[in-house]
Scaffold this motif. Structure first.
Motif, PDB file in Angstrom:
ATOM      1  N   THR A  97      -5.523   5.205  -2.613  1.00 31.69           N
ATOM      2  CA  THR A  97      -6.296   4.790  -3.819  1.00 31.69           C
ATOM      3  C   THR A  97      -7.849   4.599  -2.793  1.00 31.69           C
ATOM      4  O   THR A  97      -8.771   4.159  -3.590  1.00 31.69           O
ATOM      5  CB  THR A  97      -6.118   3.307  -4.275  1.00 31.69           C
ATOM      6  N   ARG A  98      -7.759   5.183  -1.822  1.00 33.70           N
ATOM      7  CA  ARG A  98      -9.194   5.130  -0.980  1.00 33.70           C
ATOM      8  C   ARG A  98      -9.742   6.377  -0.514  1.00 33.70           C
ATOM      9  O   ARG A  98      -9.038   7.464  -0.417  1.00 33.70           O
ATOM     10  CB  ARG A  98      -8.955   3.920  -0.049  1.00 33.70           C
ATOM     11  N   ILE A  99     -11.056   6.237  -0.022  1.00 29.65           N
ATOM     12  CA  ILE A  99     -11.522   7.416   0.237  1.00 29.65           C
ATOM     13  C   ILE A  99     -11.408   8.079   1.975  1.00 29.65           C
ATOM     14  O   ILE A  99     -12.004   9.023   2.511  1.00 29.65           O
ATOM     15  CB  ILE A  99     -13.343   7.297   0.075  1.00 29.65           C
ATOM     16  N   VAL A 100     -10.718   7.063   2.611  1.00 32.00           N
ATOM     17  CA  VAL A 100     -10.863   7.128   4.272  1.00 32.00           C
ATOM     18  C   VAL A 100      -9.547   7.929   4.436  1.00 32.00           C
ATOM     19  O   VAL A 100      -8.663   7.859   3.823  1.00 32.00           O
ATOM     20  CB  VAL A 100     -10.654   5.956   4.944  1.00 32.00           C
ATOM     21  N   GLU A 102     -14.750  -2.465   5.625  1.00 35.16           N
ATOM     22  CA  GLU A 102     -13.724  -1.928   4.586  1.00 35.16           C
ATOM     23  C   GLU A 102     -13.190  -0.678   5.053  1.00 35.16           C
ATOM     24  O   GLU A 102     -12.019  -0.270   4.982  1.00 35.16           O
ATOM     25  CB  GLU A 102     -14.323  -1.987   3.265  1.00 35.16           C
ATOM     26  N   ILE A 103     -13.936   0.234   5.524  1.00 28.92           N
ATOM     27  CA  ILE A 103     -13.766   1.382   6.032  1.00 28.92           C
ATOM     28  C   ILE A 103     -12.610   1.182   7.228  1.00 28.92           C
ATOM     29  O   ILE A 103     -11.576   1.873   7.507  1.00 28.92           O
ATOM     30  CB  ILE A 103     -14.838   2.413   6.284  1.00 28.92           C
ATOM     31  N   SER A 151     -14.507  10.653   5.928  1.00 30.65           N
ATOM     32  CA  SER A 151     -14.513  10.331   4.330  1.00 30.65           C
ATOM     33  C   SER A 151     -14.075  11.400   3.570  1.00 30.65           C
ATOM     34  O   SER A 151     -14.706  12.555   3.765  1.00 30.65           O
ATOM     35  CB  SER A 151     -15.883   9.649   3.791  1.00 30.65           C
ATOM     36  N   GLU A 181      -3.505   9.229   4.497  1.00 32.36           N
ATOM     37  CA  GLU A 181      -4.771   8.347   3.624  1.00 32.36           C
ATOM     38  C   GLU A 181      -3.984   7.573   2.953  1.00 32.36           C
ATOM     39  O   GLU A 181      -2.811   7.478   2.558  1.00 32.36           O
ATOM     40  CB  GLU A 181      -5.539   9.485   2.675  1.00 32.36           C
ATOM     41  N   GLU A 195     -19.401  -2.367   4.121  1.00 34.45           N
ATOM     42  CA  GLU A 195     -18.707  -1.381   3.770  1.00 34.45           C
ATOM     43  C   GLU A 195     -18.008  -0.686   4.789  1.00 34.45           C
ATOM     44  O   GLU A 195     -16.875  -0.198   4.877  1.00 34.45           O
ATOM     45  CB  GLU A 195     -19.840  -0.296   3.133  1.00 34.45           C
ATOM     46  N   LYS A 229       0.701  -1.338  -0.035  1.00 37.71           N
ATOM     47  CA  LYS A 229      -0.027   0.002   0.056  1.00 37.71           C
ATOM     48  C   LYS A 229       0.957   1.406   0.235  1.00 37.71           C
ATOM     49  O   LYS A 229       2.069   1.298   0.596  1.00 37.71           O
ATOM     50  CB  LYS A 229      -0.866   0.161   1.402  1.00 37.71           C
ATOM     51  N   THR A 237      -9.132   0.199   6.471  1.00 35.95           N
ATOM     52  CA  THR A 237      -8.287   1.137   5.946  1.00 35.95           C
ATOM     53  C   THR A 237      -7.738   2.107   7.219  1.00 35.95           C
ATOM     54  O   THR A 237      -6.737   2.509   7.420  1.00 35.95           O
ATOM     55  CB  THR A 237      -9.145   1.893   4.888  1.00 35.95           C
TER      56      THR A 237
END
Length: 290
Positions: free
Chosen positions: A27-30, A149-150, A99, A24, A146, A6, A153
């Motif tokens: 590639t992710r929104i968190v 997954e959050i 987010s 962050e 979901e 990552k 991360t």
């Protein structure tokens, strides 16, 4: 948790490495934002503080030196964190999970709060200040997936910022608790029987290991007080047979610290800890070709 490579980006809004830090996975929104308490007012001026979020307040028990955490969630970070700044004394840093797309809902936050508390208690590294964690919130299966997954991360980012709240002191890698990954200490006269694992963070003494119930004269006053704190904190306690026993897996910074805790005397952990073949930790981990 996955173990694929990552890329983590840490942004310093003020340019100060000791100030607010925004982490962050690219590639992710968190995002996880680390906020020193002294800079809370700066964070509350930032756009991110207007979102729904999960927050973790981090501090230390002044007497025992134990790490502490309070877990919460809110749709109004500005108001909630300002209130905690007025009413909660123990914390020194806040970790805020949001987010980047402002897509977290109160349902996400409630599940993340509950799940985070379960994982913190399972890991056993921090003492939580929450008291009763309540019951599992009702979350539809797609939304729960979901949330998990959050959380995955977020837990990576929190650890990367230096707060391994959710991580077991022994890695989930199966080989670490397999016989080939274990090291042992025995001192028959003192009743010492210990086993442990050398990890990337230090040396972990495995729960159930039996320590010397006495301190030797050679251990020194500072080390004697340090070892006594392990007993006072409950890390080591007498079992039904009166043996001083580790109550859970315990991480030490060095192999020598782990050996000294068990033996009750000064010790070189690199030579005291041995594998099943009798090879020292030094021979296994530090000699060429090991």
């Amino acid at each position: 948790m996955t173990t694929s490579p990552k890329t983590i980006q840490i942004f310093l809004p003020s340019g100060d490495a000791h100030g607010i830090r925004i982490a962050e996975i690219t590639t992710r929104i968190v995002q996880v934002i680390e906020v020193p308490r002294s800079l809370l007012s700066d964070f509350l001026k930032m756009e991110q503080s207007s979102q729904v979020g999960l927050y973790l307040l981090i501090g230390e028990d002044s007497e025992e030196g134990e790490q502490q955490v309070y877990v919460g969630q809110t749709g109004d970070l500005r108001s909630r964190l300002a209130t905690h700044n007025q009413k909660k004394d123990f914390w020194e840093r806040a970790l805020v999970l949001i987010s980047k797309t402002n897509s977290l809902t109160q349902t996400h936050a409630l599940f993340l709060e509950w799940h985070s508390l379960q994982q913190i208690r399972k890991a056993g590294r921090f003492n939580d200040e929450n008291g009763n964690s309540g019951s599992r919130p009702h979350t539809p299966a797609p939304l729960e997936a979901e949330c998990l997954e959050i959380f995955e991360t977020g837990s990576i980012l929190v650890s990367s910022l230096g707060f391994p709240l959710f991580d077991s002191v022994v890695s989930s890698k199966p080989e670490e608790k397999e016989p080939d990954g274990l090291f042992y200490i025995q001192a028959t006269k003192q009743g010492v029987t210990g086993e442990g694992v050398y990890t990337s963070e230090g040396f972990v003494v495995i729960a159930g290991s039996i320590a010397n119930s006495e301190h030797s004269q050679s251990i020194g006053d500072a080390n004697r007080r340090w070892r006594q704190r392990l007993i006072d904190s409950g890390a080591m306690a007498k079992n039904a047979e009166g043996q001083l026993t580790f109550q859970k897996d315990h991480l030490f910074r060095t192999p020598s610290g782990a050996a000294m805790a068990l033996l009750g005397r000064r010790a070189n952990g690199w030579t005291e800890w041995k594998d099943r073949q009798g090879r020292t930790l030094h021979q296994v981990k530090r000699e060429p070709g090991s």
